[in-house]
Design a protein around this motif. Structure first.
Motif, PDB file in Angstrom:
ATOM      1  N   ILE A  28      -5.708  -4.745   5.520  1.00 36.42           N
ATOM      2  CA  ILE A  28      -4.788  -4.845   6.654  1.00 36.42           C
ATOM      3  C   ILE A  28      -4.833  -3.573   7.504  1.00 36.42           C
ATOM      4  O   ILE A  28      -4.699  -3.640   8.742  1.00 36.42           O
ATOM      5  CB  ILE A  28      -3.343  -5.135   6.174  1.00 36.42           C
ATOM      6  N   GLU A  80     -16.871  -5.081  -0.177  1.00 34.95           N
ATOM      7  CA  GLU A  80     -16.866  -6.379  -0.865  1.00 34.95           C
ATOM      8  C   GLU A  80     -17.479  -7.459   0.032  1.00 34.95           C
ATOM      9  O   GLU A  80     -17.723  -7.225   1.212  1.00 34.95           O
ATOM     10  CB  GLU A  80     -15.422  -6.766  -1.230  1.00 34.95           C
ATOM     11  N   THR A 131      -4.717  -5.843  -0.022  1.00 38.52           N
ATOM     12  CA  THR A 131      -4.162  -6.730   0.999  1.00 38.52           C
ATOM     13  C   THR A 131      -4.037  -8.167   0.492  1.00 38.52           C
ATOM     14  O   THR A 131      -3.091  -8.866   0.843  1.00 38.52           O
ATOM     15  CB  THR A 131      -5.031  -6.644   2.277  1.00 38.52           C
ATOM     16  N   SER A 174      -0.633  -8.660  -2.504  1.00 45.67           N
ATOM     17  CA  SER A 174       0.718  -8.112  -2.344  1.00 45.67           C
ATOM     18  C   SER A 174       1.777  -9.123  -2.757  1.00 45.67           C
ATOM     19  O   SER A 174       1.486 -10.292  -3.014  1.00 45.67           O
ATOM     20  CB  SER A 174       0.947  -7.690  -0.894  1.00 45.67           C
ATOM     21  N   ALA A 185     -10.131   3.933   6.208  1.00 42.36           N
ATOM     22  CA  ALA A 185      -9.086   2.945   5.891  1.00 42.36           C
ATOM     23  C   ALA A 185      -9.477   2.244   4.596  1.00 42.36           C
ATOM     24  O   ALA A 185      -9.394   1.026   4.479  1.00 42.36           O
ATOM     25  CB  ALA A 185      -8.939   1.950   7.034  1.00 42.36           C
ATOM     26  N   GLN A 193      -0.947   3.738   2.334  1.00 40.12           N
ATOM     27  CA  GLN A 193       0.038   2.730   2.776  1.00 40.12           C
ATOM     28  C   GLN A 193       0.917   2.222   1.643  1.00 40.12           C
ATOM     29  O   GLN A 193       1.779   1.365   1.869  1.00 40.12           O
ATOM     30  CB  GLN A 193      -0.668   1.558   3.466  1.00 40.12           C
TER      31      GLN A 193
HETATM   32  C1  LIG Z   1       1.286  -5.948  -6.306  1.00 36.74           C
HETATM   33  C2  LIG Z   1       1.463  -5.418  -4.915  1.00 36.74           C
HETATM   34  C3  LIG Z   1       2.559  -5.828  -4.170  1.00 36.74           C
HETATM   35  C4  LIG Z   1       2.704  -5.386  -2.857  1.00 36.74           C
HETATM   36  N1  LIG Z   1       3.717  -5.895  -2.109  1.00 36.74           N
HETATM   37  C5  LIG Z   1       3.818  -5.558  -0.806  1.00 36.74           C
HETATM   38  C6  LIG Z   1       4.814  -6.153   0.008  1.00 36.74           C
HETATM   39  O1  LIG Z   1       5.595  -7.000  -0.445  1.00 36.74           O
HETATM   40  N2  LIG Z   1       4.884  -5.772   1.317  1.00 36.74           N
HETATM   41  C7  LIG Z   1       4.037  -4.839   1.848  1.00 36.74           C
HETATM   42  O2  LIG Z   1       4.144  -4.507   3.031  1.00 36.74           O
HETATM   43  N3  LIG Z   1       3.072  -4.265   1.087  1.00 36.74           N
HETATM   44  C8  LIG Z   1       2.947  -4.607  -0.215  1.00 36.74           C
HETATM   45  N4  LIG Z   1       1.968  -4.041  -0.986  1.00 36.74           N
HETATM   46  C9  LIG Z   1       1.139  -2.968  -0.412  1.00 36.74           C
HETATM   47  C10 LIG Z   1       0.033  -3.491   0.460  1.00 36.74           C
HETATM   48  O3  LIG Z   1      -0.642  -4.557  -0.179  1.00 36.74           O
HETATM   49  C11 LIG Z   1      -0.922  -2.331   0.760  1.00 36.74           C
HETATM   50  O4  LIG Z   1      -0.202  -1.238   1.284  1.00 36.74           O
HETATM   51  C12 LIG Z   1      -1.983  -2.720   1.771  1.00 36.74           C
HETATM   52  O5  LIG Z   1      -2.606  -3.924   1.431  1.00 36.74           O
HETATM   53  C13 LIG Z   1      -3.021  -1.605   1.892  1.00 36.74           C
HETATM   54  O6  LIG Z   1      -3.998  -2.050   2.802  1.00 36.74           O
HETATM   55  P1  LIG Z   1      -5.357  -1.272   2.961  1.00 36.74           P
HETATM   56  O7  LIG Z   1      -6.104  -1.941   4.044  1.00 36.74           O
HETATM   57  O8  LIG Z   1      -5.057   0.179   3.080  1.00 36.74           O
HETATM   58  O9  LIG Z   1      -6.093  -1.427   1.541  1.00 36.74           O
HETATM   59  P2  LIG Z   1      -7.049  -2.569   0.991  1.00 36.74           P
HETATM   60  O10 LIG Z   1      -6.540  -3.918   1.301  1.00 36.74           O
HETATM   61  O11 LIG Z   1      -7.295  -2.271  -0.444  1.00 36.74           O
HETATM   62  O12 LIG Z   1      -8.376  -2.366   1.830  1.00 36.74           O
HETATM   63  C14 LIG Z   1      -9.244  -1.279   1.638  1.00 36.74           C
HETATM   64  C15 LIG Z   1     -10.651  -1.813   1.701  1.00 36.74           C
HETATM   65  O13 LIG Z   1     -11.573  -0.727   1.735  1.00 36.74           O
HETATM   66  C16 LIG Z   1     -12.754  -1.175   1.115  1.00 36.74           C
HETATM   67  N5  LIG Z   1     -13.598  -0.037   0.751  1.00 36.74           N
HETATM   68  C17 LIG Z   1     -13.368   0.905  -0.189  1.00 36.74           C
HETATM   69  N6  LIG Z   1     -14.389   1.783  -0.229  1.00 36.74           N
HETATM   70  C18 LIG Z   1     -15.269   1.399   0.711  1.00 36.74           C
HETATM   71  C19 LIG Z   1     -16.532   1.902   1.143  1.00 36.74           C
HETATM   72  N7  LIG Z   1     -17.081   3.014   0.603  1.00 36.74           N
HETATM   73  N8  LIG Z   1     -17.180   1.257   2.131  1.00 36.74           N
HETATM   74  C20 LIG Z   1     -16.644   0.141   2.694  1.00 36.74           C
HETATM   75  N9  LIG Z   1     -15.461  -0.392   2.313  1.00 36.74           N
HETATM   76  C21 LIG Z   1     -14.786   0.245   1.333  1.00 36.74           C
HETATM   77  C22 LIG Z   1     -12.236  -1.941  -0.088  1.00 36.74           C
HETATM   78  O14 LIG Z   1     -13.221  -2.829  -0.607  1.00 36.74           O
HETATM   79  C23 LIG Z   1     -11.014  -2.650   0.489  1.00 36.74           C
HETATM   80  O15 LIG Z   1     -11.320  -3.981   0.905  1.00 36.74           O
HETATM   81  C24 LIG Z   1       1.767  -4.468  -2.299  1.00 36.74           C
HETATM   82  C25 LIG Z   1       0.689  -4.055  -3.046  1.00 36.74           C
HETATM   83  C26 LIG Z   1       0.516  -4.531  -4.344  1.00 36.74           C
HETATM   84  C27 LIG Z   1      -0.676  -4.087  -5.120  1.00 36.74           C
END
Ligand SMILES: Cc1cc2nc3c(=O)[nH]c(=O)nc-3n(C[C@H](O)[C@H](O)[C@H](O)COP(=O)(O)OP(=O)(O)OC[C@H]3O[C@@H](n4cnc5c(N)ncnc54)[C@H](O)[C@@H]3O)c2cc1C
Length: 363
Positions: free
Chosen positions: A13, A34, A42, A45, A189, A321
């Motif tokens: 996200i 991936e 993402t 959650s 990110a 995040q």
């Molecule tokens: C159980 C749980 C419940 C939650 N509940 C909530 C909720 O109710 N409400 C809310 O707002 N938030 C909630 N969250 C938090 C929310 O899900 C996260 O804050 C958010 O999804 C983070 O997004 P992101 O894009 O930073 O991370 P991610 O979705 O993990 O994306 C990061 C991406 O980077 C990629 N990546 C890593 N290294 C590399 C590389 N070297 N090259 C290319 N790509 C790479 C990964 O493969 C991944 O797809 C929850 C989280 C969890 C685990």
């Protein structure tokens, strides 16, 4: 050699929402390790919007995101991403406290029972936060990726960033699929891998720590649960919310330190969740329908990081995040886009001081 203005690493996200904000203005590519966008945090959650969550600094981003989530611009989506549920912050002793900006009201034991029949006697007080809502995370994430594409952005999956070097004001980047590319700016990110990606770019890590959280879908011996409010322990030991007529989503509110990985639930955490749940209501637990785990990644002060690195030019942090990355995404993406492009902020976030989000605070 592909030449870009902005390379965003990570298609969750964070990367998708920021990408959607900047793609129309700069030549932008998102790379994802991936084969599927949103595979990690993402896609795992608990999918709720709870303005009080994460403390007062984060609450500003959540509040500024509410309008977009409820009524997105028509070019983004035909309908909103929120479904009102309400939350109950339960307490055995003192009245729970929430940031003063959040609308909430107190209820006592008698009223509590009308919300949660079968509640055990020790739960005496609660705050109701009526603004809590479910977020359609898949639709929100898909809308951002669609918007990113419509504005000219490109996503490349199975294309992990392996290494990047800063040469003459540009990044020279090697991807796992063998591609070499060049970008003026690199956005980290990468969620749980934010520090790993920084190190692969020769940037000092900030201490972004992934912590595992477990979710369990339980079938219970009670009906009419679909719209059950989010029931949140004010001491942070569990939360659960209605899922189907006889099922709930439950978490033990765990934060298990881990390395970045494809997180999976552990039996002990599922057992802890059920044990805590049984201390709240007398509903018989019939079946574990499914369980999953994901990583919530935090900076040392638990405030997300948006801004250019202090030491290495052209490296932009979009990380940490935590447990609020979905509900803060609209405002966070707008704030981060203004910092990334050096433009005035969108009016929806113009009142938010970017200082507390700066990576400089962590150096
Ligand atoms: C159980 C749980 C419940 C939650 N509940 C909530 C909720 O109710 N409400 C809310 O707002 N938030 C909630 N969250 C938090 C929310 O899900 C996260 O804050 C958010 O999804 C983070 O997004 P992101 O894009 O930073 O991370 P991610 O979705 O993990 O994306 C990061 C991406 O980077 C990629 N990546 C890593 N290294 C590399 C590389 N070297 N090259 C290319 N790509 C790479 C990964 O493969 C991944 O797809 C929850 C989280 C969890 C685990």
């Amino acid at each position: 050699m592909i030449n870009l203005d902005i390379l965003i690493v990570g298609s969750g996200i964070a990367g998708a929402s920021l990408g959607a904000e900047v793609a129309g203005k700069r030549r932008t590519l998102i790379v994802e390790a991936e084969d599927q966008c949103g595979y990690h945090s993402t896609g795992r959650s608990a999918a709720f919007f709870l303005e009080s969550y994460g403390g007062p600094v984060v609450a500003q981003l959540s509040a500024a995101s509410a309008g977009f989530l409820a009524h997105p611009p028509p070019e983004v989506a035909e309908r909103g991403f929120l479904h009102r549920r309400g939350a109950i912050h339960l307490s055995q002793g003192q009245w729970p406290e929430l940031p003063s900006s959040v609308t909430a009201y107190r209820i006592d034991r008698d009223e509590l029972e009308t919300f949660i029949p079968g509640l055990r006697p020790k739960w005496m007080k609660a705050l109701v936060e009526p603004g809590c809502a479910d977020i359609d995370v898949a639709a929100l994430h898909a809308a951002y990726l669609r918007q990113f594409g419509k504005r000219g952005g490109v996503v490349r999956t199975r294309a992990a960033l392996l290494k990047a070097q800063r040469r003459e004001d540009r990044w020279l980047v090697s991807l796992a699929d063998g591609t070499e590319l060049s970008a003026a700016t690199l956005v980290d990110a990468a969620g749980a891998w934010a520090d790993v990606v920084a190190q692969a770019c020769g940037v000092r890590p900030l201490g972004i720590a992934p912590k595992r959280r477990t979710m369990v879908q339980l079938r219970v011996g009670r009906t009419g649960l679909k719209d059950l409010p989010l029931v949140n322990d004010s001491d942070g030991r569990f939360y659960f919310k209605g899922e189907g007529n006889r099922s709930i989503w439950l978490s033990p509110h765990d934060e298990i330190e881990t390395v970045p990985c494809d997180a999976a639930p552990e039996e002990i955490d599922i057992a802890t969740a059920i044990d805590r749940f049984e201390s709240v209501v007398d509903w018989p637990v019939e079946k574990i329908e499914r369980s999953w785990a994901g990583l919530r990644s935090f900076a040392p002060d638990r405030v997300p990081v948006y801004g250019y690195d202090a030491d290495v030019p052209g490296f932009f942090w979009c990380a940490g995040q935590g447990g609020f990355g979905i509900q803060t995404a609209p405002a966070a993406a707008k704030l981060a886009a203004s910092l990334l492009l050096g433009e005035p902020p969108d009016e929806s976030v113009a009142h938010i001081d970017p200082g507390p989000f700066s990576p400089l605070r962590l150096r």
